[in-house]
Design an enzyme around this catalytic site. Sequence first.
Site, mmCIF file in Angstrom:
data_model
loop_
_atom_site.group_PDB
_atom_site.id
_atom_site.type_symbol
_atom_site.label_atom_id
_atom_site.label_comp_id
_atom_site.label_asym_id
_atom_site.label_seq_id
_atom_site.Cartn_x
_atom_site.Cartn_y
_atom_site.Cartn_z
ATOM 1 N N HIS A 17 0.850 -1.189 0.000
ATOM 2 C CA HIS A 17 0.000 0.000 0.000
ATOM 3 C C HIS A 17 0.885 1.238 0.000
ATOM 4 O O HIS A 17 2.067 1.166 0.364
ATOM 5 C CB HIS A 17 -0.884 0.047 1.252
ATOM 6 C CG HIS A 17 -1.602 -1.226 1.555
ATOM 7 N ND1 HIS A 17 -2.642 -1.689 0.791
ATOM 8 C CD2 HIS A 17 -1.428 -2.140 2.550
ATOM 9 C CE1 HIS A 17 -3.092 -2.838 1.295
ATOM 10 N NE2 HIS A 17 -2.359 -3.121 2.359
ATOM 11 N N TYR A 144 -10.538 -10.288 0.759
ATOM 12 C CA TYR A 144 -9.998 -10.344 2.107
ATOM 13 C C TYR A 144 -11.154 -10.754 3.005
ATOM 14 O O TYR A 144 -12.088 -9.981 3.227
ATOM 15 C CB TYR A 144 -9.422 -9.002 2.532
ATOM 16 C CG TYR A 144 -8.742 -9.002 3.884
ATOM 17 C CD1 TYR A 144 -8.241 -10.172 4.452
ATOM 18 C CD2 TYR A 144 -8.575 -7.827 4.598
ATOM 19 C CE1 TYR A 144 -7.609 -10.166 5.676
ATOM 20 C CE2 TYR A 144 -7.932 -7.804 5.827
ATOM 21 C CZ TYR A 144 -7.457 -8.973 6.363
ATOM 22 O OH TYR A 144 -6.826 -8.973 7.586
ATOM 23 N N ASP A 234 2.695 -6.908 2.343
ATOM 24 C CA ASP A 234 1.735 -6.083 3.076
ATOM 25 C C ASP A 234 2.385 -4.796 3.584
ATOM 26 O O ASP A 234 1.903 -4.188 4.531
ATOM 27 C CB ASP A 234 1.084 -6.858 4.227
ATOM 28 C CG ASP A 234 -0.172 -6.170 4.777
ATOM 29 O OD1 ASP A 234 -0.916 -5.584 3.979
ATOM 30 O OD2 ASP A 234 -0.405 -6.221 6.001
#
Length: 290
Positions: A17, A144, A234
């Site tokens: 991200h 998710y 992540d």
Amino acid sequence: MKRSPHLPPGACDCHTHVFLDEAKFPLWAARRYTPPPASIETLTALHDALGIERVVIVQPSVYGPDNAATLHALRTLGPGRARGVAVIDDDTSDAELAGMAAAGVRGVRVNLEVDSERDAHKATAWLRRTVARVAPLGWHVQLYASLPLLGACADMLGNLPVPLVFDHYAGAQARLGLQQEGLVEVLKLVESGRAYVKLSAPYRCARPDALQSLAPLTRLLIDCNPDRMLWGSDWPHPQPGARPNATDVCPPFEVDLGETLNALESWAPDAATLQKILVDNPRRLYGFDA
């Protein structure tokens, strides 16, 4: 970092991200947490140090359906290096979808875990609406969700006309072993080639100080179908729920990605399998050039 991993050329981090300048890219008012900044430059420097050449930027929940920051990252990094996974809602126009595709988006994320969704009927309805929008673009749908919810939706998931990607070990938990609810159904989807699993965010699946407890689960997933495994860091390792108020900045998880990649290397049975996980599978799914 601990010992630097030896990664094959073209290695891809399939789950990252970015959290950019709030003055230009404001956070969503309805977000569940507030992350610290995480710049494109910092991400690139980390990947350069690790030997990671490609990246997938995934739209985080804190931006809601406003994909501006994710799209900016894709345009900055360019098509040779980056692809994206967006978040859409009923107000997202066809023109916006076309613009996302041009910027490098190749899928959409459905986050059922941010609100702890456990109702299979609600999840199914949301997925069907999303698939109807993106199937004509050739995109995949990234989910998710908890492992039991994926198991409950497995029959429907197996009949969707798009590739599926399950985030973060498909929601499996190391402490529950190899017999946990929903795992059999997910393994069937993976074995048949209907779904990919991201071997990502191990700290969401096991205690941060017990990385090796994921070894049996990781090996089971890889052995099920190595052609449907992906890896993602992540980064920057957001930690939702670490603060009582959504507007308070949450510290990220402390993660040594060198250690994480070395563990993956030890869990893969051979170099050819590691090549599939880090290079070949993401190249095929996200449409990177050979």
